[in-house]
Design a protein around this motif. Sequence first.
Motif, PDB file in Angstrom:
ATOM      1  N   GLN A  97       0.830  -1.206   0.000  1.00  0.00           N
ATOM      2  CA  GLN A  97       0.000   0.000   0.000  1.00  0.00           C
ATOM      3  C   GLN A  97       0.866   1.258   0.000  1.00  0.00           C
ATOM      4  O   GLN A  97       0.564   2.234  -0.699  1.00  0.00           O
ATOM      5  N   ASP A 100       2.068   1.636  -3.473  1.00  0.00           N
ATOM      6  CA  ASP A 100       0.980   1.959  -4.389  1.00  0.00           C
ATOM      7  C   ASP A 100       0.607   3.437  -4.275  1.00  0.00           C
ATOM      8  O   ASP A 100       0.336   4.103  -5.274  1.00  0.00           O
ATOM      9  N   ILE A 101       0.594   3.950  -3.058  1.00  0.00           N
ATOM     10  CA  ILE A 101       0.301   5.374  -2.870  1.00  0.00           C
ATOM     11  C   ILE A 101       1.389   6.221  -3.519  1.00  0.00           C
ATOM     12  O   ILE A 101       1.114   7.193  -4.222  1.00  0.00           O
ATOM     13  N   ALA A 102       2.630   5.812  -3.290  1.00  0.00           N
ATOM     14  CA  ALA A 102       3.737   6.584  -3.839  1.00  0.00           C
ATOM     15  C   ALA A 102       3.707   6.587  -5.367  1.00  0.00           C
ATOM     16  O   ALA A 102       4.168   7.535  -6.001  1.00  0.00           O
ATOM     17  N   ALA A 103       3.158   5.527  -5.947  1.00  0.00           N
ATOM     18  CA  ALA A 103       3.120   5.433  -7.410  1.00  0.00           C
ATOM     19  C   ALA A 103       1.951   6.208  -7.996  1.00  0.00           C
ATOM     20  O   ALA A 103       1.848   6.343  -9.208  1.00  0.00           O
ATOM     21  N   GLY A 104       1.067   6.724  -7.140  1.00  0.00           N
ATOM     22  CA  GLY A 104      -0.221   7.163  -7.650  1.00  0.00           C
ATOM     23  C   GLY A 104      -0.476   8.648  -7.712  1.00  0.00           C
ATOM     24  O   GLY A 104      -1.611   9.065  -7.924  1.00  0.00           O
ATOM     25  N   ARG A 116      -8.308  -1.100  -5.352  1.00  0.00           N
ATOM     26  CA  ARG A 116      -7.160  -1.593  -6.089  1.00  0.00           C
ATOM     27  C   ARG A 116      -7.348  -3.083  -6.342  1.00  0.00           C
ATOM     28  O   ARG A 116      -7.459  -3.875  -5.430  1.00  0.00           O
ATOM     29  N   ARG A 117      -7.439  -3.467  -7.616  1.00  0.00           N
ATOM     30  CA  ARG A 117      -7.668  -4.879  -7.937  1.00  0.00           C
ATOM     31  C   ARG A 117      -6.354  -5.641  -7.881  1.00  0.00           C
ATOM     32  O   ARG A 117      -6.264  -6.712  -7.326  1.00  0.00           O
ATOM     33  N   ARG A 118      -5.347  -5.098  -8.557  1.00  0.00           N
ATOM     34  CA  ARG A 118      -4.048  -5.761  -8.442  1.00  0.00           C
ATOM     35  C   ARG A 118      -2.946  -4.715  -8.457  1.00  0.00           C
ATOM     36  O   ARG A 118      -3.180  -3.576  -8.851  1.00  0.00           O
ATOM     37  N   PRO A 120       0.152  -2.486  -9.387  1.00  0.00           N
ATOM     38  CA  PRO A 120       0.806  -2.077 -10.631  1.00  0.00           C
ATOM     39  C   PRO A 120       2.159  -2.788 -10.766  1.00  0.00           C
ATOM     40  O   PRO A 120       2.816  -3.072  -9.757  1.00  0.00           O
TER      41      PRO A 120
END
Lengths: 251, 370
Positions: A97, A100-104, A116-118, A120
């Motif tokens: 997580q 994922d946040i950092a990528a978003g 979030r399904r899967r 990135p």
Amino acid sequence: MSAVLTCKNIEVSFDGFKAVDGVDLELARGEVHFLIGPNGAGKTTLVDAVTGLAPYAGSVVKDGEELRGKKVHHIARKGIGRTFQTAAVFEHLTVAQNLDIAAGAGRSALSLLRRRRRLPAVVVDTMDRIGLRDAADTPAGTLAHGQKQWLEIGMLLVGDADVLLLDEPIAGMGHDERDTTGRLLHDIAADRAVAVVEHDMDFMRAFADRVTVLHAGAVLASGSVDEVAADPRVQEVYLGTAKEAADAARA
Amino acid sequence: MSTRLPGSERTPMTRFLDTRLGTWTGFAAAALVLFGLAPLVLSGFRLGLLAQFLCYAIVAVGIGLAWGRGGMLTLGQGVFFGMGAYLMAMHLKMADARFEGGPGAVPDFMELAGIRELPAYWAPFASPVFTVAAILVLPTAFAVLLGLAVFKRRVKGAYFAILSQALAGAFAILLIGQQSLGGFNGLSRFRYFFGFTLADPANQRMLYFIAAAVLLAVVAVSLQLRRSRYGELLVAVRDAEERVRFLGYDAANVKVVAYAAAALFAAVAGAVFVPIVGIISPASIGIVPSIMFLLGVAIGGRASLVGPVVGALVVAWAQTALSEQFPSAWTYAQGLLFILVIALLPGGLASAAALTKRFRTKPTPVEAAA
Ligand SMILES: Nc1ncnc2c1ncn2[C@@H]1O[C@H](COP(=O)(O)OP(=O)(O)OP(=O)(O)O)[C@@H](O)[C@H]1O
Ligand SMILES: [Mg+2]
């Protein structure tokens, strides 16, 4: 050398006290650039200035664009990422997580409102790279100290930063972890500019492509490890005393 | 697991509810109780009370989102609750006046106060469509503007709490001064609700169903927000706002969304509250009611989804039961309860289950590994 980030004549004052006093600094792609200097030299304050946290005089230009006066999150979106002296991960969220946040940061509102399904691909790849694949579902708060710092670096990688400013990334790490980190830094510097604030001289000697020495808010010397080490002023204010202290501590 | 959020400890129960099947089961069970069981076993009077409590629970779900997940101590939800309530009440008064006195009539309380001319801002509330739109848009828009002004300036923590509370106090005082909104007495004695007479028990029951349906909808929205990427981002902002900025997000915007959602929930709750209870006055929206809203959420567990609902119902029930018998003692009991919960059970009732489990049983090896 092609500079990605150019800082000119940076000055930061706190109530009249100049913590950074006319610093010039260039960071180039492909280099691990160490920023060293005794406690209170202004290293963290310089990073604070570049990333928009501390107001300053002077100029910071990245890819031809002046960054001074921009907000923290705008500067981050320009590809400048930083870590903090004390690891700052989202303790209640898992490793995945966090990444994922950092990528978003560029995600649309609509995609944010969905589940979030899967993960990135970039998140999965980065977990491999920082050695935290097995810890994907571990809450970041329970990670070991060193792992948190790797996670922080990973968060900058997924966020697509091409200038990384790392404030003491190996503090509290054991010998093997330091080595791993050093190699990781070189690996990611291949297509990025990496600046490392560090006190550990052995680590600096092992992994620095370029070194800038700060003292009392100003640049004392800058160049390769050997050039800087040969500078008598550097030996006087920093290297000698620090090395002696370190040696004494180790003995 | 010490790093879990208070109120979101993993028990086999919560783990089941997290699955798709579990979610549907949870909603089905709640619907069964609200739509099947409660109307069956409760008298009309008690069902009306429950309907009123459900309105508080709707507010609580919003506070759970903004405070529990977003870290914003929303001590002034009475403002948004009151906006929704007054907007709805204005429509009901207008409709009553039109129905009974013809197109030119002014609401009865204005006549009593000697106001013969309808104030211009009242006129649009003759339209039910305008009113519903206003309830959905105005409080939310106000929350967005206020949120942007406050969060962009990095006002947070206790400062934010004090600011919201002061706002609730100021709003109540403002309303007391408005004779064209009933002043201190507020608006009451409604007869019709979108054409249905409110005296009819069947219509009262319908209002209960509306409140129950709104509550389920609001819980569903909150659940979706929590499980979305936005929900993770909100928790990140709560725990390390500065860090989120350095990742390229405008943290203020993240907070505004949760704050505005909480405002919308409160406004809708206020709008549903008015026909159910039959009166809205400054006394039900000022500082004390705002603290009441928060109290329920704290007791139930602010970070959990259902905790705020349960807490709101328990507090509302306790207030009704106790305040009649010991009117003065209840105020103190309320304060004491708040302190006890914050001090001893910061995760609220939602964390009590996990807590007792931790004390009583050693985790089995399987659980320990999970
Ligand atoms: N917010 C602040 N207000 C006032 N003075 C400050 C502030 N931040 C830093 N300073 C001062 O500025 C100087 C530089 O501090 P800075 O943290 O940049 O040093 P540093 O080189 O990072 O040191 P260290 O190696 O100990 O981390 C110090 O004298 C410090 O006390
Ligand atoms: Mg420092």
